[in-house]
Design an enzyme around this catalytic site. Structure first.
Site, mmCIF file in Angstrom:
data_model
loop_
_atom_site.group_PDB
_atom_site.id
_atom_site.type_symbol
_atom_site.label_atom_id
_atom_site.label_comp_id
_atom_site.label_asym_id
_atom_site.label_seq_id
_atom_site.Cartn_x
_atom_site.Cartn_y
_atom_site.Cartn_z
ATOM 1 N N LYS A 267 0.834 -1.215 0.000
ATOM 2 C CA LYS A 267 0.000 0.000 0.000
ATOM 3 C C LYS A 267 0.867 1.262 0.000
ATOM 4 C CE LYS A 267 -2.118 -1.262 3.849
ATOM 5 N NZ LYS A 267 -1.513 -2.598 4.080
ATOM 6 N N ARG B 92 10.640 -1.211 11.382
ATOM 7 C CA ARG B 92 9.460 -0.951 12.225
ATOM 8 C C ARG B 92 9.362 -1.959 13.357
ATOM 9 N NH1 ARG B 92 4.299 -0.041 8.472
ATOM 10 N NH2 ARG B 92 3.415 -1.543 9.935
ATOM 11 N N ARG C 222 -0.870 -9.524 12.849
ATOM 12 C CA ARG C 222 -1.488 -8.468 12.022
ATOM 13 C C ARG C 222 -2.347 -9.078 10.929
ATOM 14 N NH1 ARG C 222 4.020 -5.620 10.677
ATOM 15 N NH2 ARG C 222 2.858 -4.540 9.043
HETATM 16 P P1 AP5 Z 1 4.783 -1.521 1.884
HETATM 17 O O1 AP5 Z 1 4.460 -0.677 0.697
HETATM 18 O O2 AP5 Z 1 5.496 -0.891 3.021
HETATM 19 O O3 AP5 Z 1 3.446 -2.301 2.380
HETATM 20 P P2 AP5 Z 1 2.157 -1.770 3.154
HETATM 21 O O4 AP5 Z 1 0.982 -2.465 2.564
HETATM 22 O O5 AP5 Z 1 2.134 -0.278 3.207
HETATM 23 O O6 AP5 Z 1 2.460 -2.425 4.562
HETATM 24 P P3 AP5 Z 1 2.191 -1.979 6.046
HETATM 25 O O7 AP5 Z 1 2.974 -2.953 6.885
HETATM 26 O O8 AP5 Z 1 2.499 -0.532 6.237
HETATM 27 O O9 AP5 Z 1 0.711 -2.263 6.232
HETATM 28 P P4 AP5 Z 1 -0.001 -2.514 7.566
HETATM 29 O O10 AP5 Z 1 -1.391 -2.420 7.130
HETATM 30 O O11 AP5 Z 1 0.395 -3.724 8.268
HETATM 31 O O12 AP5 Z 1 0.592 -1.361 8.495
HETATM 32 P P5 AP5 Z 1 0.034 0.030 8.993
HETATM 33 O O13 AP5 Z 1 1.180 0.921 9.191
HETATM 34 O O14 AP5 Z 1 -1.091 0.490 8.156
HETATM 35 O O15 AP5 Z 1 5.613 -2.773 1.346
HETATM 36 C C1 AP5 Z 1 6.122 -3.745 2.233
HETATM 37 C C2 AP5 Z 1 7.532 -4.200 1.764
HETATM 38 O O16 AP5 Z 1 7.424 -4.868 0.503
HETATM 39 C C3 AP5 Z 1 8.520 -3.041 1.533
HETATM 40 O O17 AP5 Z 1 9.785 -3.442 1.930
HETATM 41 C C4 AP5 Z 1 8.482 -2.795 0.014
HETATM 42 O O18 AP5 Z 1 9.700 -2.301 -0.477
HETATM 43 C C5 AP5 Z 1 8.196 -4.208 -0.519
HETATM 44 N N1 AP5 Z 1 7.349 -4.188 -1.704
HETATM 45 C C6 AP5 Z 1 6.227 -3.445 -1.919
HETATM 46 N N2 AP5 Z 1 5.676 -3.717 -3.111
HETATM 47 C C7 AP5 Z 1 6.470 -4.682 -3.671
HETATM 48 C C8 AP5 Z 1 6.417 -5.416 -4.910
HETATM 49 N N3 AP5 Z 1 5.433 -5.218 -5.806
HETATM 50 N N4 AP5 Z 1 7.376 -6.338 -5.146
HETATM 51 C C9 AP5 Z 1 8.374 -6.563 -4.225
HETATM 52 N N5 AP5 Z 1 8.469 -5.916 -3.035
HETATM 53 C C10 AP5 Z 1 7.525 -4.984 -2.773
HETATM 54 O O19 AP5 Z 1 -0.591 -0.385 10.400
HETATM 55 C C11 AP5 Z 1 0.236 -0.776 11.469
HETATM 56 C C12 AP5 Z 1 -0.590 -0.989 12.716
HETATM 57 O O20 AP5 Z 1 -1.247 0.230 13.082
HETATM 58 C C13 AP5 Z 1 -1.739 -2.003 12.595
HETATM 59 O O21 AP5 Z 1 -1.276 -3.315 12.860
HETATM 60 C C14 AP5 Z 1 -2.712 -1.493 13.658
HETATM 61 O O22 AP5 Z 1 -2.309 -1.897 14.950
HETATM 62 C C15 AP5 Z 1 -2.559 0.009 13.574
HETATM 63 N N6 AP5 Z 1 -3.531 0.616 12.640
HETATM 64 C C16 AP5 Z 1 -3.294 1.089 11.397
HETATM 65 N N7 AP5 Z 1 -4.427 1.553 10.829
HETATM 66 C C17 AP5 Z 1 -5.397 1.350 11.736
HETATM 67 C C18 AP5 Z 1 -6.799 1.601 11.731
HETATM 68 N N8 AP5 Z 1 -7.440 2.131 10.676
HETATM 69 N N9 AP5 Z 1 -7.518 1.272 12.850
HETATM 70 C C19 AP5 Z 1 -6.909 0.731 13.918
HETATM 71 N N10 AP5 Z 1 -5.600 0.462 13.984
HETATM 72 C C20 AP5 Z 1 -4.846 0.768 12.900
#
Ligand code: AP5
Length: 222
Positions: free
Chosen positions: A18, A158, A169
């Site tokens: 994302k 992270r 997660r």
């Molecule tokens: P990356 O682009 O970083 O992936 P992402 O989908 O953004 O992953 P996140 O881990 O940020 O998502 P998440 O939903 O777990 O975390 P969030 O911060 O929202 O890509 C990942 C890796 O893959 C990178 O190294 C990249 O280089 C590589 N990559 C990407 N695309 C690629 C491709 N096509 N090919 C090869 N490699 C690739 O949430 C964290 C925590 O916050 C949650 O667990 C929760 O506790 C809390 N939280 C967040 N939002 C909420 C909400 N709305 N309500 C309640 N709690 C929440």
């Protein structure tokens, strides 16, 4: 009549790409990237009571309670830049109650992007992910390595990016995703996220181009 700015949501499992796609989308379309996880990590870094509480949930891979997340996202979407340029909402809503709240505040997306990535790839992506604290750029030790030694030396990881935590997660994601998807199914574009980031972006870019053309035609400005 001027066409109102684009409002987009992007959803997918942890590490489905994302954030990576949001960087590419904002570069081309100028939308404001609003990431719930980034807002929460910024709150944690201030040391506030809300930040401390949020971290407890994030450590367990659970959803942070609505009373913290909902107003945080609402306030960011109400900022002048989001209103003027349009927004790209990442990682929100993650539950029915979050979606309902957003709707009640009058925020409606035009498109819902859903990234599909298989589970073994997700774990691999989480474990190798690194962040550049200076630029906010997302790297992967294998798939997107840093360009220079200098960047490599300052990369951080992270606190929730371990194999064990990503499983928690993922469980949370599976428990909540269906309720959210059913609300947006009429405006959803399904994207294969297993391929390279450029190939993933090509699918999204084509959906956005089609959407913009439709909006232009509907407004009579062609
Ligand atoms: P990356 O682009 O970083 O992936 P992402 O989908 O953004 O992953 P996140 O881990 O940020 O998502 P998440 O939903 O777990 O975390 P969030 O911060 O929202 O890509 C990942 C890796 O893959 C990178 O190294 C990249 O280089 C590589 N990559 C990407 N695309 C690629 C491709 N096509 N090919 C090869 N490699 C690739 O949430 C964290 C925590 O916050 C949650 O667990 C929760 O506790 C809390 N939280 C967040 N939002 C909420 C909400 N709305 N309500 C309640 N709690 C929440």
């Amino acid at each position: 009549n001027p066409i109102p700015p684009l409002n987009i949501m992007i959803s997918g499992a942890p590490a489905s790409g994302k954030g990576t796609q949001c960087q590419l989308i904002t570069q081309k379309y100028g939308l404001v990237h609003v990431a719930a996880g980034d807002l929460l990590r910024a709150e944690i870094s201030t040391g506030s009571p809300n930040g401390k509480l949020a971290k407890e949930y994030m450590e367990k891979g659970e959803l942070v309670p609505d009373h913290i997340v909902v107003s945080m996202v609402k306030d960011r979407l109400n900022q002048p830049d989001s209103i003027r340029n349009g927004w790209l909402l990442d990682g929100y809503p993650r539950s029915l109650s979050q979606a309902t709240a957003l709707h009640q505040f009058g925020f409606q997306p035009h498109l819902f992007i859903l990234l599909h990535v298989s589970e073994d790839i997700l774990v691999d992506r989480v474990v190798g992910r690194r962040l550049d604290p200076l630029t906010g750029n997302i790297y992967h030790l294998q798939y997107s390595p840093p360009e220079t030694q200098e960047i490599a030396a300052r990369l951080t990881q992270r606190f929730d990016d371990t194999e064990q935590k990503v499983k928690l997660r993922l469980n949370t994601h599976h428990q909540n995703v269906e309720a959210v998807l059913s609300l947006y199914k009429d405006i959803t574009v399904q994207v294969d996220g297993n391929v390279s980031k450029e190939e993933v972006f090509a699918q999204i870019d084509s959906a956005l181009t089609t959407l913009l053309e439709k909006r232009k035609a509907a407004s009579g400005s062609v």
